[in-house]
Write an enzyme that holds these catalytic residues in place. Structure first.
Site, PDB file in Angstrom:
ATOM      1  N   ALA A  67       0.752  -1.321   0.073  1.00  0.00           N
ATOM      2  CA  ALA A  67       0.094   0.019   0.120  1.00  0.00           C
ATOM      3  C   ALA A  67       0.995   1.339   0.092  1.00  0.00           C
ATOM      4  O   ALA A  67       2.003   1.117   0.237  1.00  0.00           O
ATOM      5  CB  ALA A  67      -0.998  -0.116   1.146  1.00  0.00           C
ATOM      6  N   GLY A 111       0.242  -4.799   0.663  1.00  0.00           N
ATOM      7  CA  GLY A 111      -0.883  -4.503   0.084  1.00  0.00           C
ATOM      8  C   GLY A 111      -0.877  -5.149  -1.576  1.00  0.00           C
ATOM      9  O   GLY A 111      -1.796  -5.520  -2.093  1.00  0.00           O
ATOM     10  N   GLU A 114      -1.381  -8.670  -1.151  1.00  0.00           N
ATOM     11  CA  GLU A 114      -2.914  -8.771  -0.929  1.00  0.00           C
ATOM     12  C   GLU A 114      -3.529  -8.798  -2.173  1.00  0.00           C
ATOM     13  O   GLU A 114      -4.648  -9.600  -2.248  1.00  0.00           O
ATOM     14  CB  GLU A 114      -3.372  -7.874   0.153  1.00  0.00           C
ATOM     15  CG  GLU A 114      -2.898  -8.177   1.608  1.00  0.00           C
ATOM     16  CD  GLU A 114      -3.010  -6.990   2.690  1.00  0.00           C
ATOM     17  OE1 GLU A 114      -2.746  -5.787   2.518  1.00  0.00           O
ATOM     18  OE2 GLU A 114      -3.668  -7.264   3.623  1.00  0.00           O
ATOM     19  N   GLU A 134       4.444  -5.604   6.740  1.00  0.00           N
ATOM     20  CA  GLU A 134       3.540  -4.840   7.730  1.00  0.00           C
ATOM     21  C   GLU A 134       4.020  -4.605   9.075  1.00  0.00           C
ATOM     22  O   GLU A 134       3.884  -3.556   9.937  1.00  0.00           O
ATOM     23  CB  GLU A 134       2.036  -5.332   7.731  1.00  0.00           C
ATOM     24  CG  GLU A 134       1.339  -4.679   6.589  1.00  0.00           C
ATOM     25  CD  GLU A 134       1.553  -5.993   5.441  1.00  0.00           C
ATOM     26  OE1 GLU A 134       2.272  -6.705   5.400  1.00  0.00           O
ATOM     27  OE2 GLU A 134       0.720  -5.663   4.559  1.00  0.00           O
TER      28      GLU A 134
HETATM   29  N1  DAK Z   1       4.495   3.249  -0.739  1.00  0.00           N
HETATM   30  C1  DAK Z   1       5.006   4.352  -1.293  1.00  0.00           C
HETATM   31  N2  DAK Z   1       6.077   4.352  -1.939  1.00  0.00           N
HETATM   32  C2  DAK Z   1       6.850   3.445  -2.424  1.00  0.00           C
HETATM   33  C3  DAK Z   1       6.601   2.164  -1.666  1.00  0.00           C
HETATM   34  C4  DAK Z   1       5.450   2.009  -0.970  1.00  0.00           C
HETATM   35  N3  DAK Z   1       4.797   0.898  -0.526  1.00  0.00           N
HETATM   36  N4  DAK Z   1       7.593   1.159  -2.174  1.00  0.00           N
HETATM   37  C5  DAK Z   1       8.445   1.755  -2.746  1.00  0.00           C
HETATM   38  N5  DAK Z   1       7.968   3.359  -2.880  1.00  0.00           N
HETATM   39  C6  DAK Z   1       8.748   4.249  -3.644  1.00  0.00           C
HETATM   40  C7  DAK Z   1      10.052   4.867  -2.796  1.00  0.00           C
HETATM   41  O1  DAK Z   1       9.745   5.658  -1.952  1.00  0.00           O
HETATM   42  C8  DAK Z   1      10.803   5.258  -3.847  1.00  0.00           C
HETATM   43  O2  DAK Z   1      10.357   6.628  -4.208  1.00  0.00           O
HETATM   44  P1  DAK Z   1      11.315   7.941  -4.345  1.00  0.00           P
HETATM   45  O3  DAK Z   1      12.079   7.771  -2.960  1.00  0.00           O
HETATM   46  O4  DAK Z   1      12.072   7.335  -5.501  1.00  0.00           O
HETATM   47  O5  DAK Z   1      10.407   9.060  -4.709  1.00  0.00           O
HETATM   48  C9  DAK Z   1      10.654   4.513  -5.295  1.00  0.00           C
HETATM   49  O6  DAK Z   1       9.412   3.545  -4.962  1.00  0.00           O
HETATM   50  C10 DAK Z   1      11.422   3.152  -5.346  1.00  0.00           C
HETATM   51  O7  DAK Z   1      11.733   2.515  -4.353  1.00  0.00           O
HETATM   52  P2  DAK Z   1      13.240   2.336  -3.661  1.00  0.00           P
HETATM   53  O8  DAK Z   1      14.170   3.459  -3.928  1.00  0.00           O
HETATM   54  O9  DAK Z   1      13.189   2.124  -2.036  1.00  0.00           O
HETATM   55  O10 DAK Z   1      13.706   1.149  -4.336  1.00  0.00           O
HETATM   56  P3  DAK Z   1      14.668  -0.149  -3.923  1.00  0.00           P
HETATM   57  O11 DAK Z   1      14.819  -0.778  -4.913  1.00  0.00           O
HETATM   58  O12 DAK Z   1      15.817   0.489  -3.027  1.00  0.00           O
HETATM   59  O13 DAK Z   1      13.840  -0.983  -2.981  1.00  0.00           O
HETATM   60  C11 DAK Z   1      11.845  -2.074  -1.827  1.00  0.00           C
HETATM   61  C12 DAK Z   1      12.658  -1.643  -3.219  1.00  0.00           C
HETATM   62  C13 DAK Z   1      10.477  -2.552  -2.328  1.00  0.00           C
HETATM   63  C14 DAK Z   1      12.624  -3.006  -1.050  1.00  0.00           C
HETATM   64  C15 DAK Z   1      11.607  -0.684  -0.932  1.00  0.00           C
HETATM   65  O14 DAK Z   1      11.018   0.283  -1.860  1.00  0.00           O
HETATM   66  C16 DAK Z   1      10.787  -0.716   0.057  1.00  0.00           C
HETATM   67  O15 DAK Z   1      11.055  -1.506   1.040  1.00  0.00           O
HETATM   68  N6  DAK Z   1       9.315  -0.561  -0.046  1.00  0.00           N
HETATM   69  C17 DAK Z   1       8.506  -0.475   1.100  1.00  0.00           C
HETATM   70  C18 DAK Z   1       7.817  -1.926   1.224  1.00  0.00           C
HETATM   71  C19 DAK Z   1       6.794  -1.999   2.186  1.00  0.00           C
HETATM   72  O16 DAK Z   1       6.826  -1.709   3.245  1.00  0.00           O
HETATM   73  N7  DAK Z   1       5.628  -1.744   1.722  1.00  0.00           N
HETATM   74  C20 DAK Z   1       4.329  -1.715   2.726  1.00  0.00           C
HETATM   75  C21 DAK Z   1       3.787  -2.627   3.193  1.00  0.00           C
HETATM   76  S1  DAK Z   1       2.651  -2.341   4.303  1.00  0.00           S
HETATM   77  C22 DAK Z   1      -3.592   1.149   5.665  1.00  0.00           C
HETATM   78  C23 DAK Z   1      -4.181   0.427   4.760  1.00  0.00           C
HETATM   79  C24 DAK Z   1      -3.178  -0.633   4.062  1.00  0.00           C
HETATM   80  C25 DAK Z   1      -2.012  -0.805   4.684  1.00  0.00           C
HETATM   81  C26 DAK Z   1      -1.669   0.008   5.557  1.00  0.00           C
HETATM   82  C27 DAK Z   1      -2.244   0.987   6.225  1.00  0.00           C
HETATM   83  N8  DAK Z   1      -4.695   2.012   6.430  1.00  0.00           N
HETATM   84  C28 DAK Z   1      -5.938   2.268   5.896  1.00  0.00           C
HETATM   85  C29 DAK Z   1      -4.104   3.154   7.304  1.00  0.00           C
HETATM   86  C30 DAK Z   1      -1.006  -1.764   4.154  1.00  0.00           C
HETATM   87  C31 DAK Z   1       0.228  -1.572   4.374  1.00  0.00           C
HETATM   88  C32 DAK Z   1       1.264  -2.300   3.450  1.00  0.00           C
HETATM   89  O17 DAK Z   1       1.082  -2.573   2.560  1.00  0.00           O
END
Ligand code: DAK
Length: 259
Positions: A67, A111, A114, A134
């Site tokens: 997400a 997300g 999911e 998460e």
């Molecule tokens: N959201 C927003 N931007 C994201 C993103 C994400 N989930 N994942 C990556 N990006 C963006 C990065 O910020 C970066 O943007 P800039 O800095 O260039 O502007 C760009 O995509 C490229 O990412 P990286 O530079 O980080 O790329 P790398 O190859 O170095 O790393 C990575 C890839 C996938 C390992 C890394 O980007 C990463 O760890 N991403 C986050 C993974 C993550 O934690 N995803 C979220 C899971 S939790 C809710 C509803 C639903 C949810 C929560 C709350 N509410 C209703 C409140 C669900 C939550 C989730 O899905």
């Protein structure tokens, strides 16, 4: 509705939905959720003779990296409403009347994972990776992931996956039964298309009821055996059933009309 976070193309009744936020690794934001919901409830009606849908990610790195973290920081006070809107979209995919396949390459996280789980099947590229990060953010999966992943791989494995945030390599997702097929990078859409083309030769009403009867197995409000009985009895009244039996007797290919 004009789509800005996804785009769709139709080839011979197979619609490819591409998650189209490559700069954010296709992170699932509010716009993407409402556009996907619109497609699966209304948008698809513009296509006739639809066989099914493939969902994939744009760019080389990700199906969807979760997400949109930057967006959901602002919605803490309305999290439940936000999540319900998401659930409605994921449920629309899961219960859609035609097959939906997730064609996964690169990251399918949180997300994004999911979203793939809400599809009826998954094809993954050999660079694919699935994980639930998460708990790193102090959260649990919120778009049905705790439920759908547990259904697919069982309680103990789901617990470990979500508590450790371990990144599953593609080969392991197939071993665990999360993904149906593992293919080389660049072939996920082709493999998904091959599956849908095969399904397209079958009775569409029967396919619709395969989806509803199998889903009933995981719906605690339903008796799946009763759902199956009803589906079978209903299908026996259809022209497709007459056609299927006639084609068998006449030793020819059935031509189903979905009637
Ligand atoms: N959201 C927003 N931007 C994201 C993103 C994400 N989930 N994942 C990556 N990006 C963006 C990065 O910020 C970066 O943007 P800039 O800095 O260039 O502007 C760009 O995509 C490229 O990412 P990286 O530079 O980080 O790329 P790398 O190859 O170095 O790393 C990575 C890839 C996938 C390992 C890394 O980007 C990463 O760890 N991403 C986050 C993974 C993550 O934690 N995803 C979220 C899971 S939790 C809710 C509803 C639903 C949810 C929560 C709350 N509410 C209703 C409140 C669900 C939550 C989730 O899905």
């Amino acid at each position: 509705m004009k789509y800005t976070s996804i785009h769709t193309t139709n080839t011979d009744g197979i619609v490819l939905i591409t998650l189209d936020r490559p700069k954010a690794l296709n992170a699932v934001n509010t716009a993407m959720i409402s556009e996907l919901y619109h497609f699966f409830t209304e948008g698809y009606q513009q296509y006739t003779d639809l066989i099914g849908v493939i969902i994939t990610g744009s760019g080389e790195k990700a199906f969807a990296a979760g997400a949109d973290i930057k967006e959901f920081m602002d919605v803490a006070d309305t999290a439940k409403d936000f999540l319900r809107t998401g659930h409605r979209m994921f449920d629309a995919i899961e219960n859609w009347h035609k097959p939906v396949i997730a064609a996964i390459h690169g990251f399918a996280l949180g997300g994004g994972c999911e979203l793939a789980l809400a599809c009826h099947m998954r094809v993954i590229a050999d660079n694919g990776k699935m994980s639930f990060p998460e708990v790193n953010l102090g959260l649990v999966p919120g778009y049905g992931g705790t439920q759908r992943m547990s259904q697919l791989i069982g309680k103990a494995r789901a617990m470990e996956l979500m508590m450790t945030t371990d990144m599953l390599p593609a080969v392991r997702t197939v071993e665990l039964g999360i993904c149906n097929h593992l293919v080389p990078v660049g072939e996920v859409v082709a493999k998904s298309t091959e599956i849908l083309k095969k399904i397209g030769t079958k009775g569409p009403l029967a396919i619709k009821h395969i989806i509803s009867t199998v889903n009933a197995c995981f719906d605690q409000t339903k008796n799946g055996y009763e759902v199956e009985l009803d589906a079978f009895a209903e299908l026996m009244q259809t022209q497709d059933f007459q056609e299927g039996v006639s084609a068998f007797v006449e030793k020819r290919k059935a031509e189903f009309k979905g009637e």
